[in-house]
Design an enzyme around this catalytic site. Sequence first.
Site, PDB file in Angstrom:
ATOM      1  N   SER A 196       0.828  -1.212   0.000  1.00  0.00           N
ATOM      2  CA  SER A 196       0.000   0.000   0.000  1.00  0.00           C
ATOM      3  C   SER A 196       0.859   1.258   0.000  1.00  0.00           C
ATOM      4  O   SER A 196       2.043   1.239   0.343  1.00  0.00           O
ATOM      5  CB  SER A 196      -0.898   0.020   1.230  1.00  0.00           C
TER       6      SER A 196
HETATM    7  N1  SAH Z   1      -0.620  -5.087   4.090  1.00  0.00           N
HETATM    8  C1  SAH Z   1       0.165  -5.380   2.917  1.00  0.00           C
HETATM    9  C2  SAH Z   1      -0.529  -5.070   1.614  1.00  0.00           C
HETATM   10  C3  SAH Z   1      -1.633  -6.009   1.382  1.00  0.00           C
HETATM   11  S1  SAH Z   1      -2.160  -6.279  -0.284  1.00  0.00           S
HETATM   12  C4  SAH Z   1       1.514  -4.691   2.957  1.00  0.00           C
HETATM   13  O1  SAH Z   1       1.804  -3.978   3.931  1.00  0.00           O
HETATM   14  O2  SAH Z   1       2.304  -4.922   2.043  1.00  0.00           O
HETATM   15  C5  SAH Z   1      -3.528  -7.319   0.113  1.00  0.00           C
HETATM   16  C6  SAH Z   1      -3.167  -8.717   0.530  1.00  0.00           C
HETATM   17  O3  SAH Z   1      -4.358  -9.351   0.962  1.00  0.00           O
HETATM   18  C7  SAH Z   1      -2.596  -9.558  -0.592  1.00  0.00           C
HETATM   19  O4  SAH Z   1      -1.328 -10.025  -0.249  1.00  0.00           O
HETATM   20  C8  SAH Z   1      -3.606 -10.712  -0.717  1.00  0.00           C
HETATM   21  O5  SAH Z   1      -3.004 -11.962  -0.998  1.00  0.00           O
HETATM   22  C9  SAH Z   1      -4.244 -10.716   0.654  1.00  0.00           C
HETATM   23  N2  SAH Z   1      -5.559 -11.345   0.736  1.00  0.00           N
HETATM   24  C10 SAH Z   1      -6.624 -11.211  -0.094  1.00  0.00           C
HETATM   25  N3  SAH Z   1      -7.647 -11.984   0.328  1.00  0.00           N
HETATM   26  C11 SAH Z   1      -7.224 -12.628   1.451  1.00  0.00           C
HETATM   27  C12 SAH Z   1      -7.816 -13.561   2.352  1.00  0.00           C
HETATM   28  N4  SAH Z   1      -9.060 -14.027   2.216  1.00  0.00           N
HETATM   29  N5  SAH Z   1      -7.082 -13.987   3.394  1.00  0.00           N
HETATM   30  C13 SAH Z   1      -5.809 -13.556   3.578  1.00  0.00           C
HETATM   31  N6  SAH Z   1      -5.196 -12.683   2.769  1.00  0.00           N
HETATM   32  C14 SAH Z   1      -5.889 -12.216   1.718  1.00  0.00           C
END
Ligand code: SAH
Length: 219
Positions: free
Chosen positions: A67
């Site tokens: 992000s």
């Molecule tokens: N917080 C992260 C950015 C997240 S991007 C950072 O600091 O880099 C969103 C993430 O959510 C992705 O890696 C994706 O794989 C995850 N995601 C999406 N659906 C999910 C689910 N049901 N359970 C766990 N992770 C999930």
Amino acid sequence: MSEEPSQEDLAERKMRFLFALRSKGVTDARTLSAMEEIDRGRFVRGLFADRAYEDMPLPIACGQTISQPSVVGLMTQALQAGPRDTVLEIGTGSGYQAAILSQLARRVYTVDRHRRLVREAEAVFTVLALPNIVAIAGDGSRGLPDQAPFDRIIVTAAAEDPPGPLLAQLKIGGIMVLPVGQSDTVQSLIRVRRLETGFDYEELRPVRFVPLVEGMASD
Ligand code: SAH
């Protein structure tokens, strides 16, 4: 061939990074010092590593994104995590948000549906010596029932509505921060507080996140 940035360049980049955060409304002193401490450059690889100190989202493995720093800052300050709190993060991604939270809370559980992202984030946590983060491969839309309830929950992928299991795993008096809305449009960042009698919802700002997808990914 690119040259290694000098100490002076790094210090200047860091100052600009913190200045940009403040100008976008990240004003909480604890959040700013955590973001000063944790080097975003550790969480971005390859081609984009050079842009780690700019206020923009960047691609990471598995087609996901790290992000935008100002959004990480605004979500962190909205979460109001204290030193005795146990935090659950859904969406480990690069691990950057979890690392920031590890500076502010007692313990951080972070869950991602991509095993590869969990493995790579864990490796960075080890290098940075952040022992209070537990990274788990799993479907975060179900929360983490074995460790529940949580003082704070942060979701960094967008669902249409706050997932029921996550609401159920929030302590009374607890706070959850998450983006909600359709994945291909602008979503709303909301803050949910669990009261004795129900939930209080507050809309914070428009945001754009990758979708929360149910079930494990294949990698
Ligand atoms: N917080 C992260 C950015 C997240 S991007 C950072 O600091 O880099 C969103 C993430 O959510 C992705 O890696 C994706 O794989 C995850 N995601 C999406 N659906 C999910 C689910 N049901 N359970 C766990 N992770 C999930």
